[in-house]
Design an enzyme around this catalytic site. Sequence first.
Site, mmCIF file in Angstrom:
data_model
loop_
_atom_site.group_PDB
_atom_site.id
_atom_site.type_symbol
_atom_site.label_atom_id
_atom_site.label_comp_id
_atom_site.label_asym_id
_atom_site.label_seq_id
_atom_site.Cartn_x
_atom_site.Cartn_y
_atom_site.Cartn_z
ATOM 1 N N ASP A 1 2.171 -4.782 8.564
ATOM 2 C CA ASP A 1 0.973 -3.972 8.377
ATOM 3 C C ASP A 1 -0.212 -4.939 8.358
ATOM 4 O O ASP A 1 -0.312 -5.799 7.486
ATOM 5 C CB ASP A 1 1.083 -3.206 7.049
ATOM 6 N N ARG B 1 -12.079 -5.364 -7.021
ATOM 7 C CA ARG B 1 -11.721 -5.921 -5.720
ATOM 8 C C ARG B 1 -12.990 -6.123 -4.892
ATOM 9 O O ARG B 1 -13.818 -5.213 -4.783
ATOM 10 C CB ARG B 1 -10.760 -4.961 -5.010
ATOM 11 N N PHE C 1 0.860 -1.190 0.000
ATOM 12 C CA PHE C 1 0.000 0.000 0.000
ATOM 13 C C PHE C 1 0.894 1.238 0.000
ATOM 14 O O PHE C 1 1.841 1.326 0.780
ATOM 15 C CB PHE C 1 -0.926 -0.002 1.218
ATOM 16 N N TYR D 1 -10.962 0.625 10.773
ATOM 17 C CA TYR D 1 -12.142 1.017 9.998
ATOM 18 C C TYR D 1 -12.480 0.044 8.877
ATOM 19 O O TYR D 1 -13.471 0.237 8.177
ATOM 20 C CB TYR D 1 -11.980 2.429 9.430
ATOM 21 N N LYS D 2 -11.694 -1.005 8.696
ATOM 22 C CA LYS D 2 -12.011 -1.984 7.664
ATOM 23 C C LYS D 2 -12.818 -3.119 8.291
ATOM 24 O O LYS D 2 -13.974 -2.957 8.625
ATOM 25 C CB LYS D 2 -10.730 -2.479 7.004
#
Length: 415
Positions: free
Chosen positions: A204, A374, A133, A229-230
């Site tokens: 991560d 995705r 990322f 938040y995912k």
Amino acid sequence: MSVDLATIPSSREQCLALDAADPLAAFRAEYTLPANGTYLDGNSLGVLPVRTPEVVRRTVEEEWGKDLITSWNKHSWIDLPYRLGDRIAPLVGAGAGEVVVCDSVSVNLFKLLTAALRLRPGRRTVLGERDSFPTDLYIAEGVTGLFEGGRSVLLPSVDDLDAHLDDDVAVVVLSQVDYRTGRLLDMAAITAKVHRAGALMIWDLCHSAGALPIDLTACEVDFAVGCTYKYLNAGPCAPGFLYAAARHHDTVEQPLTGWFSHAAPFAFESGYRPTQGIGRFLTSFPSLLALAGLRATLEIWDRVDLELVRAKSLALTGLFIEQCRADGLEVVTPGQPELRGSQVAVRHPEAFPVVQALIERGVIGDFRAPDLMRFGFTPLYLSYTEVWDAAQALREVLASGEWRAERFSVRGAVT
């Protein structure tokens, strides 16, 4: 962790039967879901837990509105980064006092990379993967620029790690699950390899925390960052969390030495003295309203069996992969269960308009440049039947060519 591949259904009727027997089905009522759609983007932003508005309301109207500044003690605001960190710890295989909630992933990674370089004097290289990322890569580049001779080296692939692990590497930073492809890395094996080279390991966990069992302790990980938040559903831009193995607490030095990592913040001393333990990584206090969202969702996660989550995740992703491959689509996510996280990425030259056409049909996935569709699978609120129907919707969008409509090619600021 393995999954019984026989649980991957081959018909909609089998999906309905699996939904009826699903041990996680009761959790679906905990979430606010689209009335006429299927949400397959929880790997980007999780849905709203039903209980969150009430927890936020109490925080605003009662704790802030009525009790005001006394809430720092009366409602233990001051301890929230530690208490919430300890509630996240079991989800990532950490011990008490090894996780703290603070800042964002980017800020936390800056702290950890700087601290790791300081723990390895004489070494100046940070290794990352080219397709990680971007924020991880940008922060690594910024940190190494602060050290004389520092350099950030990007691997073409994590499979090239052996060729780059030399005696100048101070720290390696990798994502446990690739945000594009959904590939799951072997945390234990990679961490051991990095340690044998004398370097430190940062993971991560943004695309794995809440999606699968993680055991940072057993894997002897040094440091980790993650978001809430995912898959954890704490809300948009909810605070990040930071893990530091207890063995590093007495020697680590992080660069953002703010008020809340001071040994005695309310002594108001002019000089800095670090506190003991994981609190050394605090800088300032997170937003209380953001922490309220995290408090609410962790009330759900306190009751979740991650082994069940993982088994259902693999069945859902396996179902979607099989349907996509049956339609001749190029699935870039590994088919082997032990090599994937909880998302499926499909390559298509017109990925963006196809995803937009799906969204208009109520199937919400997302696009990653240049050509990936995705889809994230969150077992606590997704059903097998929804996933079956989502695959059917993708089939129909592609067969009809409806994605060619001009409106589906218009891109907003966020894609």
